[in-house]
Design an enzyme around this catalytic site. Structure first.
Site, PDB file in Angstrom:
ATOM      1  N   LYS A 205      56.460  10.457  -5.565  1.00 44.72           N
ATOM      2  CA  LYS A 205      56.908   9.094  -5.884  1.00 44.72           C
ATOM      3  C   LYS A 205      58.012   9.125  -6.935  1.00 44.72           C
ATOM      4  O   LYS A 205      58.941   8.319  -6.900  1.00 44.72           O
ATOM      5  CB  LYS A 205      55.731   8.249  -6.368  1.00 44.72           C
ATOM      6  CG  LYS A 205      54.802   7.809  -5.241  1.00 44.72           C
ATOM      7  CD  LYS A 205      53.805   6.781  -5.724  1.00 44.72           C
ATOM      8  CE  LYS A 205      52.963   6.276  -4.550  1.00 44.72           C
ATOM      9  NZ  LYS A 205      52.003   5.228  -4.974  1.00 44.72           N
ATOM     10  N   ARG A 206      57.910  10.052  -7.861  1.00 43.52           N
ATOM     11  CA  ARG A 206      58.923  10.161  -8.917  1.00 43.52           C
ATOM     12  C   ARG A 206      60.277  10.568  -8.366  1.00 43.52           C
ATOM     13  O   ARG A 206      61.316  10.174  -8.889  1.00 43.52           O
ATOM     14  CB  ARG A 206      58.450  11.185  -9.965  1.00 43.52           C
ATOM     15  CG  ARG A 206      59.392  11.341 -11.151  1.00 43.52           C
ATOM     16  CD  ARG A 206      58.814  12.312 -12.167  1.00 43.52           C
ATOM     17  NE  ARG A 206      58.574  13.618 -11.575  1.00 43.52           N
ATOM     18  CZ  ARG A 206      59.520  14.551 -11.422  1.00 43.52           C
ATOM     19  NH1 ARG A 206      60.760  14.313 -11.796  1.00 43.52           N
ATOM     20  NH2 ARG A 206      59.223  15.726 -10.891  1.00 43.52           N
TER      21      ARG A 206
END
Length: 431
Positions: A205-206
């Site tokens: 997600k980062r």
């Protein structure tokens, strides 16, 4: 005729990896004059949700990937059972009772052999079936397993090319064995490389592993996201980075796909989105931006000047990376008194500029034509008379008027603010 399929599982939203797989399937079908089949693999009764089906379909529509046929595996259980029973009768499978629940599982007998697959991207891949255990076809609760339903559907739907991520390579030999046992013609396989994060690890997600719908909410344009997904493992050549789908359809072929892992770079995506935003129709962008302004309370639902909003959109278009930049960047046009960044105030408004601002206001008030050219001319003539460099006054002026150190052209900004607001905001700094 080429027939390809994209087969998402509605146990979650459509993410970047799935979007890239859908794109390459859709693009190949269009490039070869074939059919793009959408198959919803909703055999997991517990985890499959209608909300995920809706999100997947809406995301594909938003990206522009129109499908020619759509199927739901949950509506095809009888087909899978019939083929499993056939393998039972032929002695190629056996049943096994479940110790945990009523019912029998149907299990395929895996016979030792060497398997070769000519992958269109990875060339020849070899597998040893002796390392594969017997495969469950139908679970004791009556639901089909992934590999079995996949093979039956691909055969029944006459899929000619199976284009999917290389995380499915381990499934390929199991499926080949089932193709052979059922007497089905093997499709051609093409396994797309993984998409890695900018840090070299698996996409997270980062580093960009969010849903396609999230990118939509963040203000990316669909054509820009598609363009970027295209560049993950494929390129049109000649160092070309901006390419629309019509041109890509003419050039695309699976054999040109790079087999090494692709790197997902949010900065590169932002750059591509900016390129598309620059040329996007301002009216269409305004349609996206107006609801944001209403939500923030900057304008009222039924009482705003659309033409003015469009003019502001044009002002910021060259600078925006995403559409959602606009409300924050342009807030000073909609609020009475913009807040000034303390660091910017300390740097640019730390000395008395009463004389300079007062002289500028006198010239602005005296303008016969309040337009960008006249505003700039009055400013240039003032700094010339004062014997100072333009930047000495430009930066403090921008901060005083907008509260920000960066933004669109100062004189265009002043024009859009209007003389009344300019006088009011600069007046606060005149002692």
């Amino acid at each position: 005729m080429v027939r390809v399929r994209f087969a998402p599982s509605p146990t979650g939203n459509l993410h970047i990896g799935g979007g890239r797989t859908a794109l390459f399937n859709w693009l190949y079908a269009r490039a070869k004059g074939g059919k793009f089949i959408l198959r919803i693999e909703d055999t997991d009764k517990v985890r499959s949700k209608q909300e995920y089906v809706d999100e997947i379909l809406n995301s594909l529509k938003w990206l522009g990937f129109a499908w020619d046929e759509i199927y739901y595996q949950s509506q095809r259980f009888n087909i899978y059972t019939d083929f499993a029973q056939r393998l039972l009768k032929e002695g190629k499978a056996y049943t096994e009772k479940s110790p945990e629940r009523e019912g029998e599982a149907i299990i395929f007998k895996v016979l030792p052999q060497q398997i070769k697959v000519d992958d269109l991207i990875r060339k020849e891949i070899k597998f040893d079936a002796a390392l594969i255990k017997d495969q469950v076809l139908i679970k004791s609760d009556g639901t089909p397993t992934y590999n079995f339903a996949c093979v039956v559907d691909d055969a029944m739907m006459e899929i000619t090319h199976v284009i999917r991520g290389d995380d499915h390579i381990s499934n390929t030999p199991k499926q080949v064995l089932l193709y052979q046992a059922l007497g089905f013609k093997l499709p051609k396989f093409a396994h797309l490389p993984l998409i890695m994060g900018i840090d070299g690890g698996r996409l997270s997600k980062r580093t960009g592993a969010t849903a396609i719908s999230d990118y939509r909410k963040l203000g990316y344009l669909p054509q820009a996201l598609v363009n970027y997904l295209l560049l993950l493992s494929w390129a049109p050549g000649n160092n070309q980075e901006l390419i629309d789908t019509k041109e890509a359809i003419k050039l695309f072929d699976l054999t040109d796909v790079n087999k090494t892992a692709a790197t997902f770079d949010l900065k590169k995506l932002g750059w591509i989105n900016n390129q598309y935003l620059k040329s996007e129709d301002s009216e269409r962008l305004a349609d996206q931006i107006i609801p944001m302004l209403i939500e923030k309370g900057y304008i009222k639902q039924d009482n705003f000047d659309r033409n003015y909003i469009v003019s502001l959109v044009k002002l910021f278009q060259p600078r925006m990376s995403v559409v959602n930049d606009f409300p924050d960047w342009a807030d000073f046009f909609f609020i009475e008194e913009p807040s000034i960044d303390p660091i910017a105030a300390e740097k640019y408004l730390n000395k008395d500029l009463s004389r300079e601002f007062k002289l500028l206001l006198e010239r602005i008030k005296a303008l016969k034509n309040f337009d960008v050219i006249s505003i700039e001319e009055s400013f240039r003539s003032l700094v010339s008379e004062l014997g100072i460099e333009a930047k000495v006054l430009i930066h403090p002026l921008r901060v005083a008027l907008t509260g920000k150190t960066v933004g669109p052209g100062l004189f265009e900004t002043m024009y859009c603010l209007g003389s009344e607001r300019i006088c009011k905001r600069l007046g606060k700094f005149i002692k």
